[in-house]
Write a protein that holds these residues in place. Structure first.
Motif, PDB file in Angstrom:
ATOM      1  N   PRO A  68       8.721 -59.503  19.789  1.00 19.48           N
ATOM      2  CA  PRO A  68       9.808 -60.483  18.583  1.00 19.48           C
ATOM      3  C   PRO A  68       9.314 -59.823  17.383  1.00 19.48           C
ATOM      4  CG  PRO A  68       8.393 -61.961  20.562  1.00 19.48           C
ATOM      5  CD  PRO A  68       8.140 -60.595  20.548  1.00 19.48           C
ATOM      6  N   THR A  69       8.451 -59.454  17.041  1.00 20.86           N
ATOM      7  CA  THR A  69       7.584 -58.619  15.899  1.00 20.86           C
ATOM      8  C   THR A  69       8.775 -57.513  15.734  1.00 20.86           C
ATOM      9  OG1 THR A  69       5.646 -59.377  16.716  1.00 20.86           O
ATOM     10  CG2 THR A  69       5.842 -57.318  14.998  1.00 20.86           C
ATOM     11  N   ALA A  70       8.621 -56.861  16.273  1.00 21.97           N
ATOM     12  CA  ALA A  70       9.756 -55.425  16.304  1.00 21.97           C
ATOM     13  C   ALA A  70      11.013 -56.159  15.858  1.00 21.97           C
ATOM     14  CB  ALA A  70       9.883 -55.038  17.247  1.00 21.97           C
ATOM     15  N   TYR A  71      11.202 -57.200  16.543  1.00 19.88           N
ATOM     16  CA  TYR A  71      13.056 -57.505  16.850  1.00 19.88           C
ATOM     17  C   TYR A  71      13.830 -58.091  15.681  1.00 19.88           C
ATOM     18  CZ  TYR A  71      17.308 -60.175  18.742  1.00 19.88           C
ATOM     19  OH  TYR A  71      18.418 -60.763  18.176  1.00 19.88           O
ATOM     20  N   PHE A  72      12.982 -59.118  14.885  1.00 20.71           N
ATOM     21  CA  PHE A  72      12.547 -59.902  13.926  1.00 20.71           C
ATOM     22  C   PHE A  72      12.300 -59.499  12.663  1.00 20.71           C
ATOM     23  CE2 PHE A  72      12.489 -63.274  17.115  1.00 20.71           C
ATOM     24  CZ  PHE A  72      13.333 -63.724  16.901  1.00 20.71           C
ATOM     25  N   GLY A  73      10.958 -58.645  12.623  1.00 16.73           N
ATOM     26  CA  GLY A  73      10.953 -57.175  11.018  1.00 16.73           C
ATOM     27  C   GLY A  73      11.994 -56.688  11.053  1.00 16.73           C
TER      28      GLY A  73
ATOM     29  N   GLU B  68       6.332 -50.771   8.233  1.00 11.88           N
ATOM     30  CA  GLU B  68       5.266 -50.622   7.699  1.00 11.88           C
ATOM     31  C   GLU B  68       4.007 -51.586   8.460  1.00 11.88           C
ATOM     32  OE1 GLU B  68       2.938 -48.494   6.662  1.00 11.88           O
ATOM     33  OE2 GLU B  68       4.408 -48.630   5.378  1.00 11.88           O
ATOM     34  N   GLN B  69       3.550 -50.792   9.020  1.00 13.32           N
ATOM     35  CA  GLN B  69       2.343 -51.385   9.366  1.00 13.32           C
ATOM     36  C   GLN B  69       0.495 -50.706   8.777  1.00 13.32           C
ATOM     37  OE1 GLN B  69       3.717 -52.403  14.103  1.00 13.32           O
ATOM     38  NE2 GLN B  69       4.559 -50.889  14.075  1.00 13.32           N
ATOM     39  N   VAL B  70       1.089 -48.851   8.491  1.00 15.03           N
ATOM     40  CA  VAL B  70      -0.506 -48.948   8.453  1.00 15.03           C
ATOM     41  C   VAL B  70      -0.956 -49.195   6.702  1.00 15.03           C
ATOM     42  CG1 VAL B  70      -1.252 -46.158   8.029  1.00 15.03           C
ATOM     43  CG2 VAL B  70      -0.174 -47.058  10.120  1.00 15.03           C
ATOM     44  N   GLY B  71       0.100 -49.108   5.957  1.00 17.52           N
ATOM     45  CA  GLY B  71      -0.527 -48.799   4.310  1.00 17.52           C
ATOM     46  C   GLY B  71      -1.485 -47.670   3.959  1.00 17.52           C
ATOM     47  N   GLY B  72      -1.408 -47.943   3.088  1.00 17.22           N
ATOM     48  CA  GLY B  72      -2.297 -46.672   2.821  1.00 17.22           C
ATOM     49  C   GLY B  72      -1.096 -45.484   1.742  1.00 17.22           C
ATOM     50  N   PRO B  73      -2.108 -44.390   1.904  1.00 15.20           N
ATOM     51  CA  PRO B  73      -1.273 -43.453   0.854  1.00 15.20           C
ATOM     52  C   PRO B  73      -0.097 -42.721   1.971  1.00 15.20           C
ATOM     53  CG  PRO B  73      -3.762 -42.974   1.977  1.00 15.20           C
ATOM     54  CD  PRO B  73      -4.071 -43.782   1.905  1.00 15.20           C
ATOM     55  N   ILE B  74      -0.007 -43.142   4.130  1.00 11.76           N
ATOM     56  CA  ILE B  74       1.169 -42.974   4.208  1.00 11.76           C
ATOM     57  C   ILE B  74       2.407 -43.900   3.261  1.00 11.76           C
ATOM     58  CG2 ILE B  74       2.620 -43.111   6.509  1.00 11.76           C
ATOM     59  CD1 ILE B  74      -0.582 -42.411   7.827  1.00 11.76           C
ATOM     60  N   MET B  75       1.749 -44.776   3.581  1.00 15.13           N
ATOM     61  CA  MET B  75       2.571 -46.006   2.765  1.00 15.13           C
ATOM     62  C   MET B  75       3.209 -45.501   1.332  1.00 15.13           C
ATOM     63  SD  MET B  75       2.399 -49.763   2.181  1.00 15.13           S
ATOM     64  CE  MET B  75       1.547 -49.825   0.695  1.00 15.13           C
TER      65      MET B  75
ATOM     66  N   SER C  38      10.001 -54.027   5.790  1.00 16.03           N
ATOM     67  CA  SER C  38       9.395 -54.555   6.274  1.00 16.03           C
ATOM     68  C   SER C  38       7.914 -54.457   6.593  1.00 16.03           C
ATOM     69  CB  SER C  38       9.901 -55.047   7.668  1.00 16.03           C
ATOM     70  OG  SER C  38      11.214 -54.932   8.017  1.00 16.03           O
ATOM     71  N   LEU C  39       7.191 -55.338   5.888  1.00 22.51           N
ATOM     72  CA  LEU C  39       5.609 -55.441   5.650  1.00 22.51           C
ATOM     73  C   LEU C  39       5.237 -55.989   6.775  1.00 22.51           C
ATOM     74  CD1 LEU C  39       3.711 -54.111   4.026  1.00 22.51           C
ATOM     75  CD2 LEU C  39       3.744 -55.623   3.256  1.00 22.51           C
ATOM     76  N   CYS C  40       5.354 -55.180   8.199  1.00 21.36           N
ATOM     77  CA  CYS C  40       4.217 -55.988   8.959  1.00 21.36           C
ATOM     78  C   CYS C  40       2.589 -55.770   9.165  1.00 21.36           C
ATOM     79  CB  CYS C  40       5.123 -55.089  10.334  1.00 21.36           C
ATOM     80  SG  CYS C  40       4.054 -55.322  12.214  1.00 21.36           S
ATOM     81  N   GLY C  41       2.250 -54.934   8.580  1.00 25.32           N
ATOM     82  CA  GLY C  41       0.552 -55.129   8.627  1.00 25.32           C
ATOM     83  C   GLY C  41       0.402 -53.870   7.796  1.00 25.32           C
ATOM     84  N   MET C  42      -1.235 -53.497   7.362  1.00 27.72           N
ATOM     85  CA  MET C  42      -1.592 -52.886   6.770  1.00 27.72           C
ATOM     86  C   MET C  42      -2.842 -52.236   7.018  1.00 27.72           C
ATOM     87  SD  MET C  42      -0.349 -53.785   3.235  1.00 27.72           S
ATOM     88  CE  MET C  42      -1.080 -52.274   2.335  1.00 27.72           C
TER      89      MET C  42
ATOM     90  N   ILE D 150      11.569 -56.222  -0.403  1.00 23.56           N
ATOM     91  CA  ILE D 150      10.111 -55.893   0.707  1.00 23.56           C
ATOM     92  C   ILE D 150       8.967 -57.708   0.933  1.00 23.56           C
ATOM     93  CG2 ILE D 150       7.558 -56.061   0.524  1.00 23.56           C
ATOM     94  CD1 ILE D 150       7.674 -53.976  -1.595  1.00 23.56           C
ATOM     95  N   ARG D 151       9.508 -57.624   2.131  1.00 26.75           N
ATOM     96  CA  ARG D 151       9.416 -58.734   2.672  1.00 26.75           C
ATOM     97  C   ARG D 151       7.927 -58.627   3.470  1.00 26.75           C
ATOM     98  NH1 ARG D 151      12.440 -63.369   6.383  1.00 26.75           N
ATOM     99  NH2 ARG D 151      10.955 -64.670   6.479  1.00 26.75           N
ATOM    100  N   GLY D 152       6.977 -59.622   4.199  1.00 28.04           N
ATOM    101  CA  GLY D 152       5.794 -59.179   4.496  1.00 28.04           C
ATOM    102  C   GLY D 152       6.172 -60.421   5.794  1.00 28.04           C
ATOM    103  N   PHE D 153       5.647 -60.559   6.457  1.00 19.38           N
ATOM    104  CA  PHE D 153       5.748 -60.921   8.013  1.00 19.38           C
ATOM    105  C   PHE D 153       4.879 -61.570   8.669  1.00 19.38           C
ATOM    106  CE2 PHE D 153       7.624 -57.382   9.488  1.00 19.38           C
ATOM    107  CZ  PHE D 153       7.975 -57.835  11.040  1.00 19.38           C
ATOM    108  N   ILE D 154       4.962 -62.469   9.436  1.00 15.77           N
ATOM    109  CA  ILE D 154       4.237 -62.714  10.415  1.00 15.77           C
ATOM    110  C   ILE D 154       5.129 -63.191  11.722  1.00 15.77           C
ATOM    111  CG2 ILE D 154       2.232 -64.280  11.548  1.00 15.77           C
ATOM    112  CD1 ILE D 154       1.763 -62.273   9.077  1.00 15.77           C
TER     113      ILE D 154
END
Length: 335
Positions: free
Chosen positions: A131-136, A220-227, A241-245, A271-275
């Motif tokens: 569901p995280t992948a699908y909706f995000g 986005e799941q990583v954040g930091g320099p890669i993001m 889609s801001l899933c995590g950092m 940009i939308r952060g989501f859970i």
């Protein structure tokens, strides 16, 4: 009835230490009316575990000191005093780092069995990561045919599904993962168009080569320099889609790169952060779609299964170093 359980002893400072959680055995009280006991088969280890251990602002109450550590679980009902829940039924939902949990059914639901698909794959896909992948991706990323999608942590539980849904929707999909084996897997097995090995490649230069026209969607799941390197190459009106950092979850003094928000403004980025629980009322929708893609062979998943509840702490640490390859599960009891 006795069980083994991990409890949160202290809040981690920086990396999770072995002493931050304590493993012990305890006796459970008799079931009350409306409760059932679940023999845990699989314990899901996810980046959010580190957030739950902290007292930072978050989407659920932090795990209290001395309380059982929280987790997604899948298991078999071994005793029930709850109408509609039968012994032998497979259930999945929110539970604890334990081999037996007692539940009143809150945040717990039956897990369908898919013919020819192992329980680990069904749980690992249809539960939180699917569901995280699908909706995000679909609700926030709004992918369209011919658009370029970048997926960080591409070989992880969520990332592998995001990329495949992107391909189903006609996107050009570029993954980012750590190590040649992971990159080869997402390209050769999962059908991504390309994958950047951040451990041996310059991510920015690789993006310039693989997406010369820019990036439409960043999952986005990583954040930091890669993001930062991905965002620098976002097209006008791109979506994130801001899933995590996860790269910053263990930081004691996190920092943001200068000029980052100005860049977001100038590119007019959404940009939308989501859970994933934001979409809980629609989980039946994602489950139906994901199961259909799995049964038709359009969606493959890989689980990284570690044996033994006693190994949960050593396993969860690998999420933050890239040591897992696929959806990380602990096998607590035989399926």
């Amino acid at each position: 009835m006795e069980r083994n359980v991990w409890r949160l002893a202290r809040r981690p400072v920086g990396d999770i230490a072995d002493s931050d959680l304590e493993y012990g055995r305890e006796t459970l009280p008799d079931l009350a009316d409306g409760q059932f006991a679940l023999q845990v088969i699989y314990l899901s280890l996810d980046p959010t575990n580190r957030i739950w251990m902290s007292d930072m602002e978050q989407y659920m109450p932090p795990v209290a000191l001395g309380a059982p550590m929280r987790a997604g679980v899948c298991g078999r009902v071994i005793a029930s005093r709850k109408p509609g829940v039968e012994v032998g039924q497979i259930m999945a939902g929110l539970g604890e780092w334990a081999d037996i949990i007692v539940s009143d059914g809150s945040f717990m639901s039956p897990l369908p069995q898919l013919p020819g698909i192992p329980l680990a794959a069904t749980y690992g896909t249809l539960a939180l990561v699917g569901p995280t992948a699908y909706f995000g991706l679909l609700d926030i990323g709004q992918p369209g045919p011919g658009e370029t999608l970048v997926v960080s942590a591409a070989a992880g539980g969520v990332g592998q599904i995001v990329g495949q849904i992107g391909k189903i929707k006609g996107c050009h999909v570029i993954g980012i993962a750590g190590g040649r084996a992971k990159c080869d897997y997402v390209v050769n097995e999962l059908g991504f168009d390309a994958c950047i090995d951040y451990k041996s490649e310059d991510v920015g230069a690789a993006l310039d080569r693989l997406a010369p026209g820019g990036v439409d969607i960043n999952f986005e799941q990583v954040g930091g320099p890669i993001m930062v390197e991905v965002v620098k190459r976002m097209k006008l009106f791109g979506r994130i889609s801001l899933c995590g950092m996860i790269s910053s979850y263990n930081d004691v003094n996190p920092t943001e790169p200068p000029g980052f928000w100005t860049m977001i403004l100038m590119r007019r980025l959404l940009i939308r952060g989501f859970i994933v629980t934001d979409f809980a009322p629609r989980f039946a929708e994602s489950g139906s779609a994901l199961a259909g893609w799995m049964l038709s062979g359009q969606l493959k998943t890989r689980q990284d299964i570690r044996p033994g509840l006693e190994n949960a702490v050593s396993a969860v640490k690998e999420l933050y170093t890239g040591g897992n390859f696929g959806k990380l599960l602990v096998e607590v009891s035989p399926p």
